[in-house]
Design an enzyme around this catalytic site. Structure first.
Site, PDB file in Angstrom:
ATOM      1  N   GLY A 107       0.735  -1.045   0.112  1.00 36.86           N
ATOM      2  CA  GLY A 107       0.056  -0.022  -0.019  1.00 36.86           C
ATOM      3  C   GLY A 107       1.029   1.490  -0.007  1.00 36.86           C
ATOM      4  CG  ASN A 109       1.918   3.351  -5.595  1.00 41.57           C
ATOM      5  OD1 ASN A 109       2.518   4.210  -6.234  1.00 41.57           O
ATOM      6  ND2 ASN A 109       2.846   2.233  -5.750  1.00 41.57           N
ATOM      7  CG  ASN A 197      -3.510  -0.682 -13.097  1.00 37.63           C
ATOM      8  OD1 ASN A 197      -3.163  -0.958 -11.613  1.00 37.63           O
ATOM      9  ND2 ASN A 197      -2.768  -1.424 -13.623  1.00 37.63           N
ATOM     10  CG  HIS A 199       1.911  -2.590 -15.626  1.00 32.13           C
ATOM     11  ND1 HIS A 199       1.475  -3.574 -15.168  1.00 32.13           N
ATOM     12  CD2 HIS A 199       3.063  -2.844 -16.254  1.00 32.13           C
ATOM     13  CE1 HIS A 199       2.235  -4.685 -15.608  1.00 32.13           C
ATOM     14  NE2 HIS A 199       3.121  -4.207 -16.369  1.00 32.13           N
ATOM     15  CG  ASP A 240      -1.431  -4.807 -17.005  1.00 30.74           C
ATOM     16  OD1 ASP A 240      -1.682  -4.217 -15.962  1.00 30.74           O
ATOM     17  OD2 ASP A 240      -0.576  -6.055 -16.804  1.00 30.74           O
ATOM     18  CD  GLU A 269       4.721   2.066  -8.947  1.00 31.65           C
ATOM     19  OE1 GLU A 269       4.479   1.111  -9.986  1.00 31.65           O
ATOM     20  OE2 GLU A 269       4.756   1.588  -7.704  1.00 31.65           O
TER      21      GLU A 269
END
Ligand code: GRF
Length: 285
Positions: A107, A109, A197, A199, A240, A269
């Protein structure tokens, strides 16, 4: 009572004390200034005195609390607080976009996204959804006082997909941050271009079923790619695959391992995901 305020304002103990102090000091200075102004104006203490007094301190109060908030380091809170009051009075209240973060792992992010949106009044992180009973992201949700939901495979894929629950909570937007299950078609259709999302590679390379975490970085290193990076994309029915919103790159050195590359990617990220989400949400306002 104090706990309720902390939860509502999303502040820690110290900030709560400073905010309450700002209210107290600002309010009392404002009261004194109002009385002094009326005295200077020679207003007599009758019924109209109190009427003028209340009107005057109502007008002066924002000025006093915002001024006091500066030395107490609470300017940003009071700026948003007063803006919120003004929007309510003027009927121009902005719609708050409610976000659900879906995550299954540590977690990190999710943590960055929660921190980023704490002070943004147009966004509320309303829910953390997880498919595991034990996960770092659940501890983060608990620490941040964000409700969490542990989902079950059957209901998610074969029953109501938790859609009614998401709608009941008023969730407007979904952020996937390390969520490994595929999103069911019903949820994708219900949230068109409202699911994103991240990736950990430069899509369309190294994406698809089974390509997550260490496997992605291993593949990049084995292929001897000179660069890797992150891809933030809308979510469609394929893994993706949805339209790419943003990519950022980092070099892959010969000495890099999957672990060291993962660290570089995580840094990218954390740097970009919250800001990119904000840009996407701003278009929805
Ligand atoms: C990130 O690397 C992200 O790209 C991928 O899952 C990982 C989640 O990491 N989709 P964390 O749980 O946010 O630390």
């Amino acid at each position: 009572m104090l706990q309720k305020l902390k939860d509502r304002w999303k502040v820690n103990n110290l900030n709560l004390v400073l905010i309450i102090s700002t209210f107290a000091i600002g309010g009392s200075l404002c009261g004194k200034a109002g009385a002094r102004l009326l005295e200077l104006g020679g207003v007599e203490k009758n019924f109209s005195y109190w009427f003028i007094y209340i009107l005057l301190i109502t007008l002066l109060w924002p000025l006093f609390v915002i001024t006091v908030s500066i030395p107490l380091g609470q300017f940003s809170f009071f700026k948003n607080y007063l803006l919120h009051i003004w929007q309510r009075i003027s009927g121009k209240q902005k719609k708050v976009i409610k976000i659900a973060i879906f995550a299954s792992g540590a977690g990190s992010n999710a943590q960055k996204i929660i921190e980023h949106f704490k002070k943004k009044s147009f966004v509320k992180i309303s829910l953390v959804v997880c498919n595991k009973k034990v996960a770092g992201v659940l501890d983060i949700a608990a620490k941040e006082n964000i409700p969490s939901l542990i989902i079950e495979r059957n209901r998610f894929f074969d029953e109501d997909n938790y859609l009614a629950f998401l709608k009941e909570l008023g969730i407007d937007f979904i952020v996937l941050a390390g969520f490994l299950w595929k999103m069911p078609t019903a949820i994708i259709n219900s949230y068109p271009n409202k699911i994103v999302n991240i990736h950990p590679a430069l899509l369309p390379k190294y994406g698809g079923k089974g390509m997550y975490g260490q496997r992605v970085h291993d593949a990049v290193i084995q292929a001897k790619d000179a660069v890797s990076g992150i891809s933030i994309h809308y979510v469609d029915e394929l893994y993706d695959h949805g339209n790419i919103i943003f990519q950022a790159t980092c070099p892959v050195e010969e000495t890099d391992t999957a672990e060291s590359l993962a660290q570089k990617i995580h840094q990218l990220e954390h740097l970009h995901y919250p800001a990119v989400i904000k840009t996407v949400l701003e278009k929805l306002k």
